[in-house]
Design a protein around this motif. Structure first.
Motif, PDB file in Angstrom:
ATOM      1  N   LYS A 191      66.994 -32.922 -51.896  1.00  0.00           N
ATOM      2  CA  LYS A 191      65.909 -33.299 -50.991  1.00  0.00           C
ATOM      3  C   LYS A 191      64.700 -32.396 -51.265  1.00  0.00           C
ATOM      4  CE  LYS A 191      67.458 -30.312 -47.170  1.00  0.00           C
ATOM      5  NZ  LYS A 191      67.814 -30.256 -45.711  1.00  0.00           N
ATOM      6  N   ASP A 192      63.572 -32.742 -50.617  1.00  0.00           N
ATOM      7  CA  ASP A 192      62.344 -31.935 -50.700  1.00  0.00           C
ATOM      8  C   ASP A 192      61.972 -31.648 -52.154  1.00  0.00           C
ATOM      9  OD1 ASP A 192      62.561 -31.922 -47.952  1.00  0.00           O
ATOM     10  OD2 ASP A 192      63.412 -29.904 -47.844  1.00  0.00           O
ATOM     11  N   ILE A 193      61.893 -32.715 -52.952  1.00  0.00           N
ATOM     12  CA  ILE A 193      61.633 -32.585 -54.391  1.00  0.00           C
ATOM     13  C   ILE A 193      60.125 -32.644 -54.625  1.00  0.00           C
ATOM     14  CG2 ILE A 193      62.165 -33.485 -56.677  1.00  0.00           C
ATOM     15  CD1 ILE A 193      64.568 -34.954 -55.386  1.00  0.00           C
ATOM     16  N   VAL A 194      59.537 -31.497 -54.922  1.00  0.00           N
ATOM     17  CA  VAL A 194      58.078 -31.404 -55.039  1.00  0.00           C
ATOM     18  C   VAL A 194      57.683 -30.924 -56.435  1.00  0.00           C
ATOM     19  CG1 VAL A 194      55.995 -30.314 -54.124  1.00  0.00           C
ATOM     20  CG2 VAL A 194      57.839 -30.976 -52.565  1.00  0.00           C
ATOM     21  N   LEU A 195      56.829 -31.693 -57.082  1.00  0.00           N
ATOM     22  CA  LEU A 195      56.364 -31.390 -58.441  1.00  0.00           C
ATOM     23  C   LEU A 195      54.893 -30.991 -58.404  1.00  0.00           C
ATOM     24  CD1 LEU A 195      56.764 -31.521 -61.588  1.00  0.00           C
ATOM     25  CD2 LEU A 195      55.955 -33.896 -61.418  1.00  0.00           C
ATOM     26  N   LYS A 196      54.593 -29.876 -59.044  1.00  0.00           N
ATOM     27  CA  LYS A 196      53.199 -29.462 -59.231  1.00  0.00           C
ATOM     28  C   LYS A 196      52.966 -29.334 -60.728  1.00  0.00           C
ATOM     29  CE  LYS A 196      49.794 -25.910 -58.013  1.00  0.00           C
ATOM     30  NZ  LYS A 196      49.552 -24.674 -57.226  1.00  0.00           N
ATOM     31  N   GLU A 197      52.173 -30.219 -61.273  1.00  0.00           N
ATOM     32  CA  GLU A 197      51.885 -30.158 -62.703  1.00  0.00           C
ATOM     33  C   GLU A 197      50.834 -29.097 -62.981  1.00  0.00           C
ATOM     34  OE1 GLU A 197      52.122 -33.831 -65.058  1.00  0.00           O
ATOM     35  OE2 GLU A 197      52.090 -34.907 -63.148  1.00  0.00           O
ATOM     36  N   ILE A 198      51.042 -28.351 -64.054  1.00  0.00           N
ATOM     37  CA  ILE A 198      50.133 -27.274 -64.456  1.00  0.00           C
ATOM     38  C   ILE A 198      49.279 -27.775 -65.598  1.00  0.00           C
ATOM     39  CG2 ILE A 198      49.963 -24.921 -65.336  1.00  0.00           C
ATOM     40  CD1 ILE A 198      52.798 -24.437 -64.180  1.00  0.00           C
ATOM     41  N   LYS A 199      47.990 -27.829 -65.369  1.00  0.00           N
ATOM     42  CA  LYS A 199      47.057 -28.339 -66.385  1.00  0.00           C
ATOM     43  C   LYS A 199      46.495 -27.213 -67.236  1.00  0.00           C
ATOM     44  CE  LYS A 199      47.539 -32.519 -64.820  1.00  0.00           C
ATOM     45  NZ  LYS A 199      48.293 -33.541 -65.580  1.00  0.00           N
TER      46      LYS A 199
ATOM     47  N   LYS B  47      53.128 -33.290 -55.815  1.00  0.00           N
ATOM     48  CA  LYS B  47      53.623 -34.661 -55.754  1.00  0.00           C
ATOM     49  C   LYS B  47      55.054 -34.632 -55.235  1.00  0.00           C
ATOM     50  CE  LYS B  47      52.652 -37.326 -59.219  1.00  0.00           C
ATOM     51  NZ  LYS B  47      52.669 -37.952 -60.575  1.00  0.00           N
ATOM     52  N   ASN B  48      55.275 -35.315 -54.106  1.00  0.00           N
ATOM     53  CA  ASN B  48      56.619 -35.413 -53.565  1.00  0.00           C
ATOM     54  C   ASN B  48      57.338 -36.553 -54.277  1.00  0.00           C
ATOM     55  OD1 ASN B  48      58.959 -35.564 -51.978  1.00  0.00           O
ATOM     56  ND2 ASN B  48      57.852 -34.903 -50.151  1.00  0.00           N
TER      57      ASN B  48
ATOM     58  N   LEU C  78      58.531 -27.135 -60.376  1.00  0.00           N
ATOM     59  CA  LEU C  78      59.327 -28.070 -59.585  1.00  0.00           C
ATOM     60  C   LEU C  78      60.162 -27.286 -58.588  1.00  0.00           C
ATOM     61  CD1 LEU C  78      60.357 -31.100 -59.307  1.00  0.00           C
ATOM     62  CD2 LEU C  78      62.289 -30.364 -60.715  1.00  0.00           C
ATOM     63  N   THR C  79      60.088 -27.703 -57.323  1.00  0.00           N
ATOM     64  CA  THR C  79      60.889 -27.065 -56.282  1.00  0.00           C
ATOM     65  C   THR C  79      61.689 -28.137 -55.551  1.00  0.00           C
ATOM     66  OG1 THR C  79      59.171 -25.387 -55.969  1.00  0.00           O
ATOM     67  CG2 THR C  79      60.840 -25.560 -54.259  1.00  0.00           C
ATOM     68  N   LEU C  80      62.963 -27.869 -55.312  1.00  0.00           N
ATOM     69  CA  LEU C  80      63.793 -28.804 -54.554  1.00  0.00           C
ATOM     70  C   LEU C  80      64.908 -28.059 -53.842  1.00  0.00           C
ATOM     71  CD1 LEU C  80      66.600 -29.008 -56.346  1.00  0.00           C
ATOM     72  CD2 LEU C  80      65.311 -30.665 -57.665  1.00  0.00           C
ATOM     73  N   GLN C  81      65.551 -28.784 -52.930  1.00  0.00           N
ATOM     74  CA  GLN C  81      66.735 -28.277 -52.249  1.00  0.00           C
ATOM     75  C   GLN C  81      67.955 -29.019 -52.801  1.00  0.00           C
ATOM     76  OE1 GLN C  81      66.715 -25.914 -49.647  1.00  0.00           O
ATOM     77  NE2 GLN C  81      64.498 -25.656 -49.883  1.00  0.00           N
ATOM     78  N   TYR C  82      69.041 -28.295 -53.035  1.00  0.00           N
ATOM     79  CA  TYR C  82      70.259 -28.942 -53.529  1.00  0.00           C
ATOM     80  C   TYR C  82      71.483 -28.446 -52.759  1.00  0.00           C
ATOM     81  CZ  TYR C  82      71.973 -24.752 -55.941  1.00  0.00           C
ATOM     82  OH  TYR C  82      72.451 -23.484 -56.216  1.00  0.00           O
ATOM     83  N   LYS C  83      72.507 -29.284 -52.765  1.00  0.00           N
ATOM     84  CA  LYS C  83      73.795 -28.933 -52.157  1.00  0.00           C
ATOM     85  C   LYS C  83      74.890 -29.596 -52.974  1.00  0.00           C
ATOM     86  CE  LYS C  83      76.354 -29.517 -47.781  1.00  0.00           C
ATOM     87  NZ  LYS C  83      76.276 -30.082 -46.407  1.00  0.00           N
ATOM     88  N   ILE C  84      75.964 -28.877 -53.274  1.00  0.00           N
ATOM     89  CA  ILE C  84      77.065 -29.449 -54.051  1.00  0.00           C
ATOM     90  C   ILE C  84      78.396 -29.032 -53.441  1.00  0.00           C
ATOM     91  CG2 ILE C  84      77.005 -27.517 -55.701  1.00  0.00           C
ATOM     92  CD1 ILE C  84      77.910 -29.549 -57.871  1.00  0.00           C
ATOM     93  N   VAL C  85      79.298 -30.011 -53.296  1.00  0.00           N
ATOM     94  CA  VAL C  85      80.649 -29.733 -52.805  1.00  0.00           C
ATOM     95  C   VAL C  85      81.652 -30.513 -53.643  1.00  0.00           C
ATOM     96  CG1 VAL C  85      79.940 -29.254 -50.433  1.00  0.00           C
ATOM     97  CG2 VAL C  85      80.549 -31.587 -51.081  1.00  0.00           C
TER      98      VAL C  85
ATOM     99  N   ASP D  36      76.367 -25.390 -49.252  1.00  0.00           N
ATOM    100  CA  ASP D  36      75.239 -25.457 -48.328  1.00  0.00           C
ATOM    101  C   ASP D  36      73.956 -25.674 -49.141  1.00  0.00           C
ATOM    102  OD1 ASP D  36      73.787 -25.418 -45.997  1.00  0.00           O
ATOM    103  OD2 ASP D  36      74.464 -23.417 -45.365  1.00  0.00           O
ATOM    104  N   TRP D  37      72.851 -25.842 -48.450  1.00  0.00           N
ATOM    105  CA  TRP D  37      71.580 -26.073 -49.125  1.00  0.00           C
ATOM    106  C   TRP D  37      71.024 -24.804 -49.740  1.00  0.00           C
ATOM    107  CZ3 TRP D  37      70.123 -30.811 -50.237  1.00  0.00           C
ATOM    108  CH2 TRP D  37      70.591 -31.869 -49.446  1.00  0.00           C
ATOM    109  N   ASN D  38      70.526 -24.926 -50.965  1.00  0.00           N
ATOM    110  CA  ASN D  38      69.856 -23.848 -51.686  1.00  0.00           C
ATOM    111  C   ASN D  38      68.556 -24.387 -52.265  1.00  0.00           C
ATOM    112  OD1 ASN D  38      72.022 -21.507 -52.002  1.00  0.00           O
ATOM    113  ND2 ASN D  38      73.107 -23.425 -52.356  1.00  0.00           N
ATOM    114  N   GLU D  39      67.593 -23.497 -52.459  1.00  0.00           N
ATOM    115  CA  GLU D  39      66.334 -23.896 -53.081  1.00  0.00           C
ATOM    116  C   GLU D  39      66.341 -23.545 -54.561  1.00  0.00           C
ATOM    117  OE1 GLU D  39      61.921 -23.182 -51.660  1.00  0.00           O
ATOM    118  OE2 GLU D  39      62.481 -21.602 -53.081  1.00  0.00           O
ATOM    119  N   TYR D  40      66.006 -24.526 -55.386  1.00  0.00           N
ATOM    120  CA  TYR D  40      65.884 -24.307 -56.836  1.00  0.00           C
ATOM    121  C   TYR D  40      64.412 -24.479 -57.203  1.00  0.00           C
ATOM    122  CZ  TYR D  40      68.775 -23.907 -61.094  1.00  0.00           C
ATOM    123  OH  TYR D  40      69.438 -23.454 -62.206  1.00  0.00           O
ATOM    124  N   ARG D  41      63.895 -23.547 -57.982  1.00  0.00           N
ATOM    125  CA  ARG D  41      62.523 -23.659 -58.486  1.00  0.00           C
ATOM    126  C   ARG D  41      62.540 -23.463 -59.991  1.00  0.00           C
ATOM    127  NH1 ARG D  41      57.637 -20.251 -58.830  1.00  0.00           N
ATOM    128  NH2 ARG D  41      58.837 -18.463 -58.067  1.00  0.00           N
ATOM    129  N   ILE D  42      61.854 -24.358 -60.695  1.00  0.00           N
ATOM    130  CA  ILE D  42      61.757 -24.296 -62.154  1.00  0.00           C
ATOM    131  C   ILE D  42      60.282 -24.225 -62.523  1.00  0.00           C
ATOM    132  CG2 ILE D  42      62.275 -25.490 -64.327  1.00  0.00           C
ATOM    133  CD1 ILE D  42      64.369 -27.122 -62.597  1.00  0.00           C
TER     134      ILE D  42
END
Length: 222
Positions: A214-222, A9-10, A60-67, A161-167
């Motif tokens: 950006k690119d915030i994608v959720l995959k629920e685990i059943k 799910k985006n 959950l996977t997304l891209q983040y950037k902080i300055v 810069d942009w980094n990928e975070y996965r939880i």
């Protein structure tokens, strides 16, 4: 553009904040979610952009950037991704619960922090089992292993810069990854360890800064 399967799910449409709620620090700029504080418009406390839904077991996977205010990542500037959390103040969008932390600095990105709760539960590079303590806010943290040295993990994180975070959260097992590198591995065995709750993005009080997602994608685990 992220390829999203039928099971994924985006959570962000790239156009507006449909499905999200927060204060006017948040907007969509150049197709990405943007939270910004300035010297003229600070936030008096941590505030969050809250997704209108709950999650239990998920990836959950997304891209983040902080300055920071100067457009660098050398001063203080902190944010994070709340999960299995609860809304404490709906008017001010104050949220408490598990947080996958990240920052402009070099010490906290990737840790597990509990906002409005038990504080730091796992430092970067640690495998931790959380046991019941003397009271709910003071658990016993047992470090059972290592995922690598904190500074070596930090070296894989891009500054300003942009980094990928996965939880990944399944039952009491919680894992964080940044740019494919695992940063913490936690098993929460306590009664207060949340098994479901909201997702939210943090805008931290303090130094003026800009955080983007950006690119915030959720995959629920059943």
């Amino acid at each position: 553009c992220v390829s999203v399967s039928a099971e994924d799910k985006n959570l962000f449409n790239g156009k507006d904040l449909a499905g999200w709620k927060g204060l006017d620090f948040w907007s969509v700029e150049d197709g990405v979610i943007t939270g910004r504080t300035t010297k003229e418009k600070p936030t008096k406390g941590n505030t969050f952009l809250v997704w209108e839904g709950e999650v239990a077991d998920f990836e959950l996977t997304l891209q983040y950037k902080i300055v920071d205010l100067d457009g660098k990542s050398e001063k203080f500037g902190n944010s994070g991704i709340q999960y299995r959390s609860r809304v404490i103040n709906a008017e001010k969008f104050v949220v408490g619960g598990y947080q996958a932390d990240f920052e402009c600095g070099k010490g906290y990105s990737g840790i597990l922090y509990e906002e409005q709760g038990r504080g730091i539960l796992a430092k970067r590079g640690e495998k931790v089992v959380i046991h019941e303590g003397k009271d709910a806010k003071k658990p016993k943290l047992e470090v059972t292993g290592s995922l690598g040295k904190s500074d070596e993990i930090q070296a894989k994180i891009k500054s300003a810069d942009w980094n990928e975070y996965r939880i990944v959260a399944k039952g009491g097992h919680l894992q964080h990854f940044i740019n494919g590198v695992q940063t913490v591995d936690v098993t929460d065995e306590t009664a207060v360890g949340a098994k479901k709750g909201v997702l939210a993005l943090q805008l931290h009080a303090g130094t003026a800064m800009t955080v983007q997602f950006k690119d915030i994608v959720l995959k629920e685990i059943k």
